[in-house]
Design a protein around this motif. Structure first.
Motif, mmCIF file in Angstrom:
data_model
loop_
_atom_site.group_PDB
_atom_site.id
_atom_site.type_symbol
_atom_site.label_atom_id
_atom_site.label_comp_id
_atom_site.label_asym_id
_atom_site.label_seq_id
_atom_site.Cartn_x
_atom_site.Cartn_y
_atom_site.Cartn_z
ATOM 1 N N ALA A 137 -3.747 8.312 -17.148
ATOM 2 C CA ALA A 137 -3.561 9.035 -15.887
ATOM 3 C C ALA A 137 -2.672 10.262 -16.075
ATOM 4 O O ALA A 137 -2.950 11.326 -15.511
ATOM 5 N N ILE B 76 -4.330 13.904 -14.501
ATOM 6 C CA ILE B 76 -3.955 14.250 -13.124
ATOM 7 C C ILE B 76 -3.393 15.665 -13.082
ATOM 8 O O ILE B 76 -2.499 16.011 -13.833
ATOM 9 N N ILE C 97 -8.901 10.757 -8.457
ATOM 10 C CA ILE C 97 -7.854 10.172 -9.299
ATOM 11 C C ILE C 97 -7.938 8.643 -9.257
ATOM 12 O O ILE C 97 -7.939 7.983 -10.295
ATOM 13 N N ILE D 22 -8.879 6.083 -12.418
ATOM 14 C CA ILE D 22 -7.939 5.040 -12.840
ATOM 15 C C ILE D 22 -8.617 3.670 -12.808
ATOM 16 O O ILE D 22 -8.533 2.898 -13.772
ATOM 17 N N THR E 141 -5.894 1.312 -6.108
ATOM 18 C CA THR E 141 -4.892 2.246 -6.622
ATOM 19 C C THR E 141 -4.206 2.937 -5.448
ATOM 20 O O THR E 141 -4.858 3.432 -4.537
ATOM 21 N N VAL F 227 1.971 7.015 -8.594
ATOM 22 C CA VAL F 227 0.773 6.222 -8.860
ATOM 23 C C VAL F 227 1.184 4.759 -9.016
ATOM 24 O O VAL F 227 2.049 4.430 -9.810
#
Length: 85
Positions: free
Chosen positions: A20, A24, A33, A37, A52, A79
């Motif tokens: 990630a 990102i 995103i 993930i 997520t 995140v």
């Protein structure tokens, strides 16, 4: 609880965290995103333990983009991911 599964889930989570960090970017859709993930978790042999969560700036936690969400990444993006085996 199977200790080997806990360790495997932790290894996958660590790999996905590094993954990630590498992709990102500002102005990326949060939905994109989250999907990347979760796809990476599955690719590595796990399952997402929960959707997520992507929280921007003052939002502390627990924001998950919906399928129609157009929100773009900016500011401080947090995140939160989980892996289950």
């Amino acid at each position: 609880m199977d200790k080997s599964k806990v360790l495997e889930a932790g290894k996958i989570a660590k790999q996905v965290k590094e993954f990630a960090k590498g992709f990102i970017k500002k102005d990326m859709p949060l939905l994109e995103i989250a999907e990347k993930i979760e796809d990476e978790i599955i690719k590595l042999g796990g399952k997402p333990a929960f959707p997520t969560n992507l929280s921007i700036n003052q939002i502390a936690a627990h924001f998950t983009p919906s399928h129609e969400d157009k929100t773009l990444a900016y500011g401080l993006l947090k995140v939160d991911l989980g892996v289950q085996i």
